[in-house]
Design a protein around this motif. Structure first.
Motif, PDB file in Angstrom:
ATOM      1  N   ILE A  74      -9.122 -11.561  13.583  1.00 32.58           N
ATOM      2  CA  ILE A  74      -8.150 -11.676  12.321  1.00 32.58           C
ATOM      3  C   ILE A  74      -8.738 -10.463  11.097  1.00 32.58           C
ATOM      4  O   ILE A  74      -9.789 -11.122  10.733  1.00 32.58           O
ATOM      5  CB  ILE A  74      -7.749 -12.771  11.918  1.00 32.58           C
ATOM      6  N   GLU A  75      -7.888 -10.574  10.613  1.00 31.01           N
ATOM      7  CA  GLU A  75      -8.699  -9.478   9.192  1.00 31.01           C
ATOM      8  C   GLU A  75      -9.246 -10.310   8.250  1.00 31.01           C
ATOM      9  O   GLU A  75      -8.247 -10.675   7.729  1.00 31.01           O
ATOM     10  CB  GLU A  75      -7.718  -7.940   8.209  1.00 31.01           C
ATOM     11  N   VAL A  76      -9.641 -10.339   7.173  1.00 31.16           N
ATOM     12  CA  VAL A  76     -10.079 -11.390   6.244  1.00 31.16           C
ATOM     13  C   VAL A  76      -9.179 -10.182   5.199  1.00 31.16           C
ATOM     14  O   VAL A  76      -8.910  -9.807   4.441  1.00 31.16           O
ATOM     15  CB  VAL A  76     -11.551 -10.572   6.302  1.00 31.16           C
ATOM     16  N   LYS A  77      -8.910 -11.771   4.343  1.00 30.99           N
ATOM     17  CA  LYS A  77      -8.282 -11.956   3.230  1.00 30.99           C
ATOM     18  C   LYS A  77      -8.648 -11.082   2.309  1.00 30.99           C
ATOM     19  O   LYS A  77     -10.008 -11.173   1.960  1.00 30.99           O
ATOM     20  CB  LYS A  77      -7.563 -13.204   2.592  1.00 30.99           C
ATOM     21  N   SER A  78      -8.591  -9.626   2.095  1.00 30.01           N
ATOM     22  CA  SER A  78      -8.488  -8.877   0.496  1.00 30.01           C
ATOM     23  C   SER A  78      -8.374  -9.013  -1.339  1.00 30.01           C
ATOM     24  O   SER A  78      -6.981  -9.126  -1.002  1.00 30.01           O
ATOM     25  CB  SER A  78      -9.164  -7.556   1.164  1.00 30.01           C
ATOM     26  N   ILE A  79      -8.835  -8.726  -1.837  1.00 26.93           N
ATOM     27  CA  ILE A  79      -8.497  -8.675  -3.238  1.00 26.93           C
ATOM     28  C   ILE A  79      -8.574  -7.522  -3.707  1.00 26.93           C
ATOM     29  O   ILE A  79     -10.315  -6.503  -3.161  1.00 26.93           O
ATOM     30  CB  ILE A  79      -8.304  -9.601  -3.567  1.00 26.93           C
ATOM     31  N   GLY A  80      -8.816  -6.738  -4.572  1.00 22.87           N
ATOM     32  CA  GLY A  80      -9.094  -5.869  -5.722  1.00 22.87           C
ATOM     33  C   GLY A  80      -8.370  -4.646  -5.358  1.00 22.87           C
ATOM     34  O   GLY A  80      -7.151  -4.312  -4.894  1.00 22.87           O
ATOM     35  N   LEU A  81      -9.303  -3.302  -5.409  1.00 24.98           N
ATOM     36  CA  LEU A  81      -8.532  -2.031  -4.677  1.00 24.98           C
ATOM     37  C   LEU A  81      -8.123  -2.665  -3.677  1.00 24.98           C
ATOM     38  O   LEU A  81      -8.244  -3.001  -2.240  1.00 24.98           O
ATOM     39  CB  LEU A  81      -9.234  -1.378  -4.738  1.00 24.98           C
ATOM     40  N   PHE A  82      -6.974  -1.329  -2.655  1.00 26.05           N
ATOM     41  CA  PHE A  82      -6.435  -1.234  -1.976  1.00 26.05           C
ATOM     42  C   PHE A  82      -7.123  -0.968  -0.514  1.00 26.05           C
ATOM     43  O   PHE A  82      -7.358  -0.693   0.182  1.00 26.05           O
ATOM     44  CB  PHE A  82      -4.715  -1.047  -1.730  1.00 26.05           C
ATOM     45  N   TYR A  83      -7.148   1.260  -0.975  1.00 22.56           N
ATOM     46  CA  TYR A  83      -7.587   1.917  -0.570  1.00 22.56           C
ATOM     47  C   TYR A  83      -9.135   1.592  -0.964  1.00 22.56           C
ATOM     48  O   TYR A  83      -9.709   0.933  -1.868  1.00 22.56           O
ATOM     49  CB  TYR A  83      -7.195   3.252  -1.090  1.00 22.56           C
ATOM     50  N   SER A  84      -9.667   1.879   0.337  1.00 19.34           N
ATOM     51  CA  SER A  84     -11.434   1.621   0.546  1.00 19.34           C
ATOM     52  C   SER A  84     -12.471   3.604   0.550  1.00 19.34           C
ATOM     53  O   SER A  84     -12.969   3.233  -0.009  1.00 19.34           O
ATOM     54  CB  SER A  84     -12.137   1.343   1.304  1.00 19.34           C
ATOM     55  N   GLN A  85     -12.012   4.005   0.108  1.00 17.32           N
ATOM     56  CA  GLN A  85     -12.329   5.152   0.470  1.00 17.32           C
ATOM     57  C   GLN A  85     -11.338   6.805   0.440  1.00 17.32           C
ATOM     58  O   GLN A  85      -9.910   6.423   0.097  1.00 17.32           O
ATOM     59  CB  GLN A  85     -12.729   5.926   1.798  1.00 17.32           C
ATOM     60  N   SER A  86     -11.547   7.781  -0.202  1.00 17.95           N
ATOM     61  CA  SER A  86     -11.246   8.640  -0.989  1.00 17.95           C
ATOM     62  C   SER A  86     -12.043   9.736  -0.618  1.00 17.95           C
ATOM     63  O   SER A  86     -13.040  10.273  -0.471  1.00 17.95           O
ATOM     64  CB  SER A  86     -11.232   8.558  -2.264  1.00 17.95           C
ATOM     65  N   ASN A  87     -11.375  11.206  -0.426  1.00 10.03           N
ATOM     66  CA  ASN A  87     -11.945  12.285  -0.464  1.00 10.03           C
ATOM     67  C   ASN A  87     -12.430  13.279  -1.829  1.00 10.03           C
ATOM     68  O   ASN A  87     -12.672  14.278  -1.916  1.00 10.03           O
ATOM     69  CB  ASN A  87     -11.327  13.539   0.457  1.00 10.03           C
ATOM     70  N   SER A  88     -12.488  12.730  -3.082  1.00  7.32           N
ATOM     71  CA  SER A  88     -12.859  12.513  -4.385  1.00  7.32           C
ATOM     72  C   SER A  88     -12.573  13.990  -5.458  1.00  7.32           C
ATOM     73  O   SER A  88     -12.929  14.253  -6.105  1.00  7.32           O
ATOM     74  CB  SER A  88     -14.791  12.702  -3.838  1.00  7.32           C
ATOM     75  N   VAL A 124     -12.663 -17.689   3.251  1.00  8.26           N
ATOM     76  CA  VAL A 124     -13.656 -16.280   3.218  1.00  8.26           C
ATOM     77  C   VAL A 124     -12.800 -14.809   2.402  1.00  8.26           C
ATOM     78  O   VAL A 124     -11.563 -14.622   2.902  1.00  8.26           O
ATOM     79  CB  VAL A 124     -14.587 -15.721   4.166  1.00  8.26           C
ATOM     80  N   VAL A 125     -13.027 -15.016   0.982  1.00  8.38           N
ATOM     81  CA  VAL A 125     -12.557 -13.558   1.215  1.00  8.38           C
ATOM     82  C   VAL A 125     -13.013 -12.196   0.452  1.00  8.38           C
ATOM     83  O   VAL A 125     -13.935 -12.311   0.135  1.00  8.38           O
ATOM     84  CB  VAL A 125     -11.612 -14.023  -0.393  1.00  8.38           C
ATOM     85  N   MET A 126     -12.170 -11.015   0.664  1.00  2.18           N
ATOM     86  CA  MET A 126     -13.574  -9.693   0.806  1.00  2.18           C
ATOM     87  C   MET A 126     -12.546  -8.692  -0.404  1.00  2.18           C
ATOM     88  O   MET A 126     -11.398  -8.916  -1.011  1.00  2.18           O
ATOM     89  CB  MET A 126     -13.458  -9.001   1.441  1.00  2.18           C
ATOM     90  N   GLN A 127     -13.279  -8.518  -1.533  1.00  3.95           N
ATOM     91  CA  GLN A 127     -13.545  -7.893  -2.478  1.00  3.95           C
ATOM     92  C   GLN A 127     -14.051  -6.181  -2.325  1.00  3.95           C
ATOM     93  O   GLN A 127     -14.992  -6.077  -2.439  1.00  3.95           O
ATOM     94  CB  GLN A 127     -14.071  -8.822  -3.865  1.00  3.95           C
ATOM     95  N   TYR A 128     -12.601  -5.364  -2.885  1.00  7.76           N
ATOM     96  CA  TYR A 128     -12.986  -3.965  -3.007  1.00  7.76           C
ATOM     97  C   TYR A 128     -13.107  -4.233  -4.629  1.00  7.76           C
ATOM     98  O   TYR A 128     -12.002  -3.958  -5.465  1.00  7.76           O
ATOM     99  CB  TYR A 128     -11.848  -3.711  -2.460  1.00  7.76           C
ATOM    100  N   LEU A 129     -14.563  -3.212  -3.853  1.00  7.78           N
ATOM    101  CA  LEU A 129     -14.650  -3.184  -5.729  1.00  7.78           C
ATOM    102  C   LEU A 129     -14.613  -1.481  -6.330  1.00  7.78           C
ATOM    103  O   LEU A 129     -13.866  -0.658  -5.362  1.00  7.78           O
ATOM    104  CB  LEU A 129     -16.153  -3.297  -6.210  1.00  7.78           C
TER     105      LEU A 129
END
Length: 354
Positions: free
Chosen positions: A82-96, A123-128
């Motif tokens: 099961i995927e952990v609940k996340s907050i913050g940014l939705f996308y985690s990677q970009s091509n810059s 548990v909550v995972m925060q995308y910075l």
């Protein structure tokens, strides 16, 4: 990697993942992970999977095909992670890149097994924000699940089958006698909600504890009567596993629907339950605005110059609504639809609520 968290004696198993860039190269990743997740230990798997799960996980690129996601989907289905609940940014990677050339993806994810959720459902995972890397840093605080406050009342249709249901509703409905009809109806609904919530707590509350108690009682009776056939034992084991899985999913769903962190207008992260409550109240108070000391008059010339409805439409708007129209409108509403903020459904009306 194995660790012991806090004062708990349960050992946890963590896996760091990096997926290769092609579908063929990632096949060994899925088969290797499947061999680890069969363990009953607390497990968390975190990392860059280099693959998306759905079309929502990628923007400004080519359309997502089934060939890209099928292996990942099969892995999650077989592993029951099961995927952990996340907050913050939705996308985690970009091509810059910037502008129309910028491609963003959500390929960094965190998954846990059912054993983990039984102890750390909150548990909550925060995308910075992105830094020197093209991937978002992931931050999480591990803490045992704790219940904060009560949950909103939700009327369950199964309650109507109880023999004392109608008496309970009738008693609470008759306890209010007010002159003004709208106020009377509101107070009666409020009284009915209070008594039904008490019935729900006493008869249906803490279902997980009751199931565990009954299973333990059944186990004791079976041991006394030499109830030890292999087929029966296997059936009971499967039943226990299904019950545990069901309540774990419910627990995870409650955790997903909770608000554990907020960021205020100044960028400050809020984690305390009371602070989150105050921030939400302040936001909506600001949204509603304040009371004006005076109001300017309406410009009748502007109003008259605007669009107006016909005389027939005016008469239709002010005519009385018949009881047949009300009953017809209510009859078209499903039994699971909530009609008011108290959580009472039209099923109450069908059950004989005055």
């Amino acid at each position: 990697m194995e660790k012991c968290l806090g004062e708990s004696s349960s050992r946890t198993h963590s896996e760091a993942v990096y997926g290769l860039h092609t579908i063929l190269d990632r096949k060994s990743l899925w088969s290797g992970l499947l061999g680890h997740v069969q363990s009953q230990e607390l497990m968390i798997i975190i990392g860059d999977y280099n693959v998306i799960f759905s079309s929502n996980d990628r923007a400004n690129w080519t359309l997502v095909t089934d060939a890209e996601t099928v292996d990942f989907e099969d892995f999650l289905l077989q592993s029951s992670l099961i995927e952990v609940k996340s907050i913050g940014l939705f996308y985690s990677q970009s091509n810059s890149s910037v502008g129309s050339e910028r491609v963003v993806r959500k390929i960094d994810k965190t998954f846990v097994n059912h054993a983990w959720l039984t102890m750390y459902a909150g548990v909550v995972m925060q995308y910075l924000a992105l830094g020197i890397s093209d991937h978002s840093p992931l931050k999480s605080a591990l803490q045992a699940d704790s219940q904060q406050g009560g949950r909103p009342f939700k009327f369950m249709n199964i309650m109507i089958d109880r023999v004392d249901f109608l008496d309970t509703v009738d008693k609470s409905w008759s306890s209010v006698n007010k002159i003004y009809k709208p106020q009377s109806v509101w107070l009666k609904l409020k009284a009915a909600k209070k008594d039904l919530k008490m019935m729900h707590t006493h008869k249906f509350g803490k279902a997980h504890d009751k199931v565990e108690y009954l299973r333990q009682k059944l186990s004791n009776l079976q041991s006394q009567s030499d109830f030890n056939s292999n087929r029966e034992a296997q059936s009971n084991a499967k039943g226990d596993a299904n019950s545990k899985f069901f309540f774990t999913i419910i627990k995870a769903r409650h955790a997903q629907n909770s608000i554990d962190m907020l960021t205020d207008d100044n960028g400050r992260l809020i984690t305390g339950a009371q602070e989150i409550k105050e921030e939400i109240l302040a936001f909506y108070k600001k949204l509603l605005g304040s009371k004006a000391p005076s109001l300017s008059g309406i410009d009748l010339n502007v109003v008259r110059a605007g669009k107006s409805i016909s005389m027939q439409a005016r008469e239709s708007l002010v005519r009385d609504v018949t009881h047949d129209e009300i009953e017809k409108a209510l009859a078209g509403i499903g039994n699971d639809k909530v009609l008011d903020w108290m959580g009472l459904t039209y099923f109450l009306r069908k059950a004989g609520l005055p």
